[in-house]
Design a protein around this motif. Structure first.
Motif, PDB file in Angstrom:
ATOM      1  N   TRP A  88       0.839  -1.205   0.000  1.00 36.46           N
ATOM      2  CA  TRP A  88       0.000   0.000   0.000  1.00 36.46           C
ATOM      3  C   TRP A  88       0.872   1.252   0.000  1.00 36.46           C
ATOM      4  CZ3 TRP A  88      -2.897  -2.485   4.627  1.00 36.46           C
ATOM      5  CH2 TRP A  88      -3.817  -3.429   4.162  1.00 36.46           C
ATOM      6  N   GLU A  89       0.512   2.203  -0.852  1.00 33.99           N
ATOM      7  CA  GLU A  89       1.231   3.481  -0.901  1.00 33.99           C
ATOM      8  C   GLU A  89       0.373   4.636  -0.417  1.00 33.99           C
ATOM      9  OE1 GLU A  89       3.876   4.134  -4.312  1.00 33.99           O
ATOM     10  OE2 GLU A  89       3.106   2.257  -5.135  1.00 33.99           O
ATOM     11  N   ILE A  90      -0.945   4.452  -0.489  1.00 36.38           N
ATOM     12  CA  ILE A  90      -1.883   5.497  -0.061  1.00 36.38           C
ATOM     13  C   ILE A  90      -2.954   4.855   0.811  1.00 36.38           C
ATOM     14  CG2 ILE A  90      -3.677   7.132  -0.817  1.00 36.38           C
ATOM     15  CD1 ILE A  90      -2.136   7.497  -3.425  1.00 36.38           C
ATOM     16  N   VAL A  91      -3.315   5.517   1.918  1.00 34.08           N
ATOM     17  CA  VAL A  91      -4.493   5.131   2.681  1.00 34.08           C
ATOM     18  C   VAL A  91      -5.488   6.287   2.604  1.00 34.08           C
ATOM     19  CG1 VAL A  91      -3.461   5.870   4.889  1.00 34.08           C
ATOM     20  CG2 VAL A  91      -5.440   4.338   4.883  1.00 34.08           C
ATOM     21  N   HIS A  92      -6.691   5.966   2.148  1.00 36.22           N
ATOM     22  CA  HIS A  92      -7.760   6.948   1.926  1.00 36.22           C
ATOM     23  C   HIS A  92      -8.799   6.696   3.016  1.00 36.22           C
ATOM     24  CE1 HIS A  92     -10.245   9.107  -1.434  1.00 36.22           C
ATOM     25  NE2 HIS A  92     -10.632   9.488  -0.217  1.00 36.22           N
ATOM     26  N   ILE A  93      -8.874   7.614   3.996  1.00 33.57           N
ATOM     27  CA  ILE A  93      -9.647   7.374   5.220  1.00 33.57           C
ATOM     28  C   ILE A  93     -10.965   8.148   5.181  1.00 33.57           C
ATOM     29  CG2 ILE A  93      -9.574   7.364   7.735  1.00 33.57           C
ATOM     30  CD1 ILE A  93      -6.501   7.576   7.501  1.00 33.57           C
ATOM     31  N   HIS A  94     -12.070   7.401   5.285  1.00 29.73           N
ATOM     32  CA  HIS A  94     -13.405   8.000   5.170  1.00 29.73           C
ATOM     33  C   HIS A  94     -14.134   8.114   6.507  1.00 29.73           C
ATOM     34  CE1 HIS A  94     -13.282   7.590   0.742  1.00 29.73           C
ATOM     35  NE2 HIS A  94     -12.575   6.506   1.020  1.00 29.73           N
ATOM     36  N   ASP A  95     -13.685   7.404   7.512  1.00 27.89           N
ATOM     37  CA  ASP A  95     -14.336   7.438   8.818  1.00 27.89           C
ATOM     38  C   ASP A  95     -13.638   8.496   9.662  1.00 27.89           C
ATOM     39  OD1 ASP A  95     -15.711   6.955  11.111  1.00 27.89           O
ATOM     40  OD2 ASP A  95     -14.768   5.038  11.573  1.00 27.89           O
ATOM     41  N   ALA A  96     -14.247   9.694   9.740  1.00 34.39           N
ATOM     42  CA  ALA A  96     -13.557  10.863  10.295  1.00 34.39           C
ATOM     43  C   ALA A  96     -13.089  10.668  11.730  1.00 34.39           C
ATOM     44  CB  ALA A  96     -14.469  12.087  10.217  1.00 34.39           C
ATOM     45  N   SER A  97     -13.882  10.012  12.564  1.00 33.33           N
ATOM     46  CA  SER A  97     -13.535   9.920  13.978  1.00 33.33           C
ATOM     47  C   SER A  97     -12.331   9.019  14.230  1.00 33.33           C
ATOM     48  CB  SER A  97     -14.731   9.423  14.795  1.00 33.33           C
ATOM     49  OG  SER A  97     -15.136   8.147  14.354  1.00 33.33           O
ATOM     50  N   SER A  98     -12.060   8.068  13.330  1.00 33.45           N
ATOM     51  CA  SER A  98     -10.911   7.177  13.531  1.00 33.45           C
ATOM     52  C   SER A  98      -9.690   7.609  12.720  1.00 33.45           C
ATOM     53  CB  SER A  98     -11.282   5.731  13.155  1.00 33.45           C
ATOM     54  OG  SER A  98     -11.534   5.643  11.769  1.00 33.45           O
ATOM     55  N   THR A  99      -9.835   8.699  11.958  1.00 28.97           N
ATOM     56  CA  THR A  99      -8.745   9.130  11.080  1.00 28.97           C
ATOM     57  C   THR A  99      -7.451   9.357  11.853  1.00 28.97           C
ATOM     58  OG1 THR A  99     -10.306  10.178   9.562  1.00 28.97           O
ATOM     59  CG2 THR A  99      -8.016  10.869   9.398  1.00 28.97           C
ATOM     60  N   MET A 100      -7.547  10.084  12.977  1.00 33.15           N
ATOM     61  CA  MET A 100      -6.335  10.429  13.713  1.00 33.15           C
ATOM     62  C   MET A 100      -5.672   9.219  14.347  1.00 33.15           C
ATOM     63  SD  MET A 100      -5.068  13.229  13.288  1.00 33.15           S
ATOM     64  CE  MET A 100      -3.761  12.872  14.445  1.00 33.15           C
ATOM     65  N   LEU A 101      -6.437   8.137  14.519  1.00 33.49           N
ATOM     66  CA  LEU A 101      -5.859   6.935  15.099  1.00 33.49           C
ATOM     67  C   LEU A 101      -5.009   6.179  14.086  1.00 33.49           C
ATOM     68  CD1 LEU A 101      -9.093   5.764  16.931  1.00 33.49           C
ATOM     69  CD2 LEU A 101      -7.126   6.911  17.957  1.00 33.49           C
ATOM     70  N   MET A 102      -5.130   6.564  12.821  1.00 34.16           N
ATOM     71  CA  MET A 102      -4.409   5.872  11.753  1.00 34.16           C
ATOM     72  C   MET A 102      -3.285   6.692  11.154  1.00 34.16           C
ATOM     73  SD  MET A 102      -6.827   3.776   9.187  1.00 34.16           S
ATOM     74  CE  MET A 102      -7.405   2.145   9.604  1.00 34.16           C
ATOM     75  N   THR A 113      -1.373   9.900   3.224  1.00 34.28           N
ATOM     76  CA  THR A 113      -2.673   9.860   3.897  1.00 34.28           C
ATOM     77  C   THR A 113      -3.648  10.875   3.300  1.00 34.28           C
ATOM     78  OG1 THR A 113      -1.830  11.385   5.595  1.00 34.28           O
ATOM     79  CG2 THR A 113      -1.740   9.025   6.085  1.00 34.28           C
ATOM     80  N   ILE A 114      -4.859  10.387   2.998  1.00 36.12           N
ATOM     81  CA  ILE A 114      -5.955  11.234   2.532  1.00 36.12           C
ATOM     82  C   ILE A 114      -7.089  11.108   3.543  1.00 36.12           C
ATOM     83  CG2 ILE A 114      -7.642  11.682   0.715  1.00 36.12           C
ATOM     84  CD1 ILE A 114      -5.728  10.220  -1.228  1.00 36.12           C
ATOM     85  N   ALA A 115      -7.535  12.230   4.094  1.00 29.38           N
ATOM     86  CA  ALA A 115      -8.719  12.250   4.959  1.00 29.38           C
ATOM     87  C   ALA A 115      -9.884  12.795   4.137  1.00 29.38           C
ATOM     88  CB  ALA A 115      -8.476  13.120   6.186  1.00 29.38           C
ATOM     89  N   LYS A 139      -6.228  18.388  10.080  1.00 32.41           N
ATOM     90  CA  LYS A 139      -5.839  19.383   9.065  1.00 32.41           C
ATOM     91  C   LYS A 139      -4.327  19.578   8.997  1.00 32.41           C
ATOM     92  CE  LYS A 139      -6.635  23.312  12.188  1.00 32.41           C
ATOM     93  NZ  LYS A 139      -7.468  24.518  12.399  1.00 32.41           N
ATOM     94  N   ASN A 140      -3.647  19.312  10.108  1.00 33.75           N
ATOM     95  CA  ASN A 140      -2.193  19.478  10.120  1.00 33.75           C
ATOM     96  C   ASN A 140      -1.439  18.184   9.835  1.00 33.75           C
ATOM     97  OD1 ASN A 140      -2.348  22.252  10.878  1.00 33.75           O
ATOM     98  ND2 ASN A 140      -2.753  21.627  12.997  1.00 33.75           N
ATOM     99  N   ASN A 141      -2.100  17.055  10.033  1.00 37.10           N
ATOM    100  CA  ASN A 141      -1.409  15.766   9.935  1.00 37.10           C
ATOM    101  C   ASN A 141      -1.672  14.991   8.651  1.00 37.10           C
ATOM    102  OD1 ASN A 141      -0.352  16.366  12.408  1.00 37.10           O
ATOM    103  ND2 ASN A 141      -1.582  14.919  13.566  1.00 37.10           N
ATOM    104  N   ALA A 142      -2.879  15.129   8.100  1.00 38.39           N
ATOM    105  CA  ALA A 142      -3.178  14.420   6.848  1.00 38.39           C
ATOM    106  C   ALA A 142      -2.429  15.092   5.698  1.00 38.39           C
ATOM    107  CB  ALA A 142      -4.669  14.418   6.586  1.00 38.39           C
TER     108      ALA A 142
END
Length: 369
Positions: A88-102, A113-115, A139-142
């Motif tokens: 995997w080269e990109i993770v596209h995260i759609h579940d906003a509440s768990s985004t920061m955990l990943m 990383t894409i949020a 906003k600062n980490n993705a």
């Protein structure tokens, strides 16, 4: 060329607007170049889209549902997942509440990383307060911020609208072109012919406001006893909705249809589409109903970005249900227009959006190389 595998992170692969949108793109993306894998919350029963994902060449991985109490264990499992899949080269995260955990773990394993934001407001309670705290650093980490609309991106990520890339909730317009034969067939499945059919599609959850919808139908049925309401979807509120229907003595007139792979054919059977949500992003069912040429009454809390035709009539959900009911007969259409070209012109064709997303992924990877 070996296809690049993109990890899509969601809560589930059951039917929902986000999941339906992603599957529309997955069916239409060039899978010789881009393949999707999915990570979702674990469970024993198969998911609604599970067989289709596997048929398209995707893989499904599961994680424990994050509860707060399992913070260390959850992150251990996420780290292990990334460790075992260096492809995997990109993770596209759609579940906003768990985004920061990943995000930080994904970065540790050199993933881009894409949020992705899918809603533009939320309830005000303790749970959403915690989720808002979890979202704050995104906003600062993705690496990239995507959203279904500028408004959704600004709300979820707390950024200027221009900092967000919009990926529209696209569909396959040809599936929704009005067809009299499909209309007759779907009505016959319900034992119906000329009845007035009101319709709704959505996961049965509080934000969809289906309890209010039952009140609207009760008021309309008092005006037109030859009316039927069909509800397409599943969810935690289903039993409560069924109880309310039973209390109103409307069991024969309200049909709970669940969701099947050809759910979009039910739009052909409907006469008017009702959508009284408390909040949304850019709801795919409203795009679908317009694509089917249906007149629509929708909550005025929904962004006007969704209005790409003259078919949506916005109405406050503060109004008495009888006020919604009185609008219905005025909206009935004798002729259903082919809206496919309008959908394409408005940028809601999954073929075009899938190509845009593919190009976006390649551009991201090129920037990082």
């Amino acid at each position: 060329m070996v296809a690049i595998r993109i990890l899509q992170s969601l809560a589930t692969l059951d039917y929902g607007e986000t999941e339906a949108m992603i599957m529309n793109l997955y069916r239409n993306i060039d899978r010789d170049q881009i393949q999707f894998d999915f990570v979702v919350n674990e469970r024993t029963a198969p998911f609604f889209y599970e067989a289709e994902v596997k048929n398209l060449g995707g893989r499904i991985f599961t994680l424990p549902t994050f509860s707060g109490k399992n913070f260390v264990f959850y992150r251990k499992k996420v780290n292990q997942l990334f460790q075992e899949h260096p492809e995997w080269e990109i993770v596209h995260i759609h579940d906003a509440s768990s985004t920061m955990l990943m995000i930080d773990l994904a970065k540790k394993h050199q993933l881009v990383t894409i949020a992705h934001a899918h809603f533009d407001r939320d309830f005000i309670n303790f749970k959403t307060y915690v989720q808002k705290i979890l979202r704050a650093p995104i906003k600062n980490n993705a690496d990239y911020l995507f959203a279904c609309s500028k408004l959704a991106g600004a709300y979820v990520f707390n950024v200027n609208k221009e900092e967000v890339r919009v990926i529209k909730n696209a569909l396959e317009p040809e599936k929704y072109i009005f067809n009299e034969n499909i209309r007759k067939r779907k009505r016959a499945e319900l034992g119906l012919k000329n009845e007035m059919i009101l319709g709704h599609l959505g996961r049965m959850e509080i934000e969809k406001n289906q309890l209010y919808l039952i009140d609207v139908f009760k008021a309309y049925h008092a005006l037109n006893s030859k009316s039927i309401l069909i509800l397409i979807g599943e969810g935690e509120l289903k039993e409560e909705l069924q109880r309310k229907v039973s209390e109103y003595g409307l069991k024969k007139n309200v049909r709970f249809l669940g969701v099947d792979t050809d759910y979009y054919e039910w739009f052909q059977a409907m006469d008017v589409f009702l959508f009284p949500s408390l909040f949304e992003g850019v709801p795919l069912p409203l795009i679908e109903a317009q694509a089917a040429g249906l007149p629509i009454i929708a909550s005025d809390r929904i962004t006007k970005e969704v209005n790409i035709s003259n078919l949506i009539h916005f109405k406050t959900i503060e109004a008495e249900p009888s006020q919604w009911a009185k609008m219905i007969d005025d909206l009935y259409l004798l002729f259903r227009e082919d809206m496919s070209e309008k959908m394409i012109e408005a940028g809601f064709d999954a073929k075009d959006t899938a190509k845009e997303l593919k190009d976006c992924y390649f551009s991201i990877l090129k920037e990082g190389s």
